[in-house]
Design an enzyme around this catalytic site. Sequence first.
Site, PDB file in Angstrom:
ATOM      1  N   ASP A  67      51.498  34.600  48.583  1.00 35.68           N
ATOM      2  CA  ASP A  67      50.955  34.040  47.163  1.00 35.68           C
ATOM      3  C   ASP A  67      51.677  34.519  45.960  1.00 35.68           C
ATOM      4  OD1 ASP A  67      48.754  33.070  48.626  1.00 35.68           O
ATOM      5  OD2 ASP A  67      47.453  34.607  47.912  1.00 35.68           O
ATOM      6  N   GLY A  68      52.687  35.648  46.253  1.00 39.05           N
ATOM      7  CA  GLY A  68      53.517  36.039  45.106  1.00 39.05           C
ATOM      8  C   GLY A  68      54.634  35.229  44.968  1.00 39.05           C
ATOM      9  N   ASN A 136      46.094  32.801  38.217  1.00 41.49           N
ATOM     10  CA  ASN A 136      45.106  33.797  39.003  1.00 41.49           C
ATOM     11  C   ASN A 136      44.435  34.748  37.755  1.00 41.49           C
ATOM     12  OD1 ASN A 136      45.171  33.350  41.731  1.00 41.49           O
ATOM     13  ND2 ASN A 136      46.448  34.867  42.227  1.00 41.49           N
ATOM     14  N   ARG A 164      33.546  50.500  28.158  1.00 44.45           N
ATOM     15  CA  ARG A 164      34.276  51.335  28.271  1.00 44.45           C
ATOM     16  C   ARG A 164      34.735  51.610  29.616  1.00 44.45           C
ATOM     17  NH1 ARG A 164      31.886  53.099  23.602  1.00 44.45           N
ATOM     18  NH2 ARG A 164      33.172  54.206  22.265  1.00 44.45           N
ATOM     19  N   ALA A 178      41.431  37.233  44.332  1.00 41.72           N
ATOM     20  CA  ALA A 178      42.239  38.139  44.310  1.00 41.72           C
ATOM     21  C   ALA A 178      41.872  39.351  43.557  1.00 41.72           C
ATOM     22  CB  ALA A 178      43.522  37.688  43.251  1.00 41.72           C
ATOM     23  N   TYR A 179      42.467  39.944  42.470  1.00 40.73           N
ATOM     24  CA  TYR A 179      42.004  41.406  41.868  1.00 40.73           C
ATOM     25  C   TYR A 179      40.649  41.283  41.382  1.00 40.73           C
ATOM     26  CZ  TYR A 179      43.112  45.550  39.272  1.00 40.73           C
ATOM     27  OH  TYR A 179      43.243  46.768  38.821  1.00 40.73           O
ATOM     28  N   ALA A 180      40.195  40.151  41.035  1.00 42.28           N
ATOM     29  CA  ALA A 180      38.795  40.098  40.825  1.00 42.28           C
ATOM     30  C   ALA A 180      37.702  40.547  41.649  1.00 42.28           C
ATOM     31  CB  ALA A 180      38.544  38.643  39.825  1.00 42.28           C
ATOM     32  N   SER A 182      38.343  42.005  44.534  1.00 39.55           N
ATOM     33  CA  SER A 182      38.345  43.388  44.795  1.00 39.55           C
ATOM     34  C   SER A 182      37.668  44.390  44.033  1.00 39.55           C
ATOM     35  CB  SER A 182      40.003  43.711  44.840  1.00 39.55           C
ATOM     36  OG  SER A 182      40.602  43.229  46.183  1.00 39.55           O
ATOM     37  N   ALA A 201      35.930  49.183  36.748  1.00 38.77           N
ATOM     38  CA  ALA A 201      35.384  50.510  36.885  1.00 38.77           C
ATOM     39  C   ALA A 201      34.793  50.752  35.374  1.00 38.77           C
ATOM     40  CB  ALA A 201      36.423  51.358  37.224  1.00 38.77           C
TER      41      ALA A 201
END
EC number: 2.7.1.23
Length: 276
Positions: A67-68, A136, A164, A178-180, A182, A201
């Site tokens: 994907d990169g 992405n 926060r 992707a990141y979302a 995870s 987080a």
Amino acid sequence: MKFGIVARRDREEALKLAYRVYDFLKVNNYEVYVDEEAYIHFPHFSSEDVLSLKKMDVDMIIAIGGDGTVLRVEHNTSKDIPILAVNMGTLGFLAEIEPAETFFAISRILEGDYFIDERMKIRVFVEDVSIPDALNDVVILTSIPGKVTHLKYYVDGELAEDIRADGLIISTPTGSTAYALSAGGPLVDPRLHAILLVPLAPVALTARPLVVPDCSSIEIEVLTEREIVLTVDGQFYTQLPSNLKIRVEKSPRKTKFVRFSERIYPKYTLKIKKKF
């Protein structure tokens, strides 16, 4: 028909396959250009066919890698050129075919037996200055690990959340794998017209992922007193000062993928299961 070839630079198998594709197309009298970075790592292509991605003006790009590699093509070409993504990465969420299918796929392309799948992108403005579009995601991060950042985000002028957290992911449906994902975001069918907001987080348990229409205008206020880091698709990084506003909206540009089947499932969900 003119072709461009891009390959993952750190895998010899990808470079060798790129050369075989290049040779096949040249023998069949097609105009073919090769990414200069592939040439640097595998200097067997004809030098007269070597171009930078920014200068490629072709009908289709064959991207051999993960994907990169696809994201590198997206961020370095000036036109919305259709991409045939060949998976030589870990999972290849964006890929259409595996290496063994490459030449059969090219034969189908030469016969016109394919279609174009258009994926939405998002555009980000920092104090009204545009930076590269994201296929992405756009990610806002604290610049100091272990220190939270204070963000407020608004959807169409209305306050959606005051958090926060370590940061915030603004994602397309394509980026939902992707990141979302995870970070606890939902898996979104890529055919939907939506934008995802996924806190990273967060301190409060009530700060949950939010899915909004892709016609929404999203404004993020950075209220922390320290710098933040902003990334686009993991390809573009910049440090930004505190106390500024970031706006995100749907881009007028789209990413075009070469596809051979309109079926989304089960391949889509099988890749998710493989990831976890």
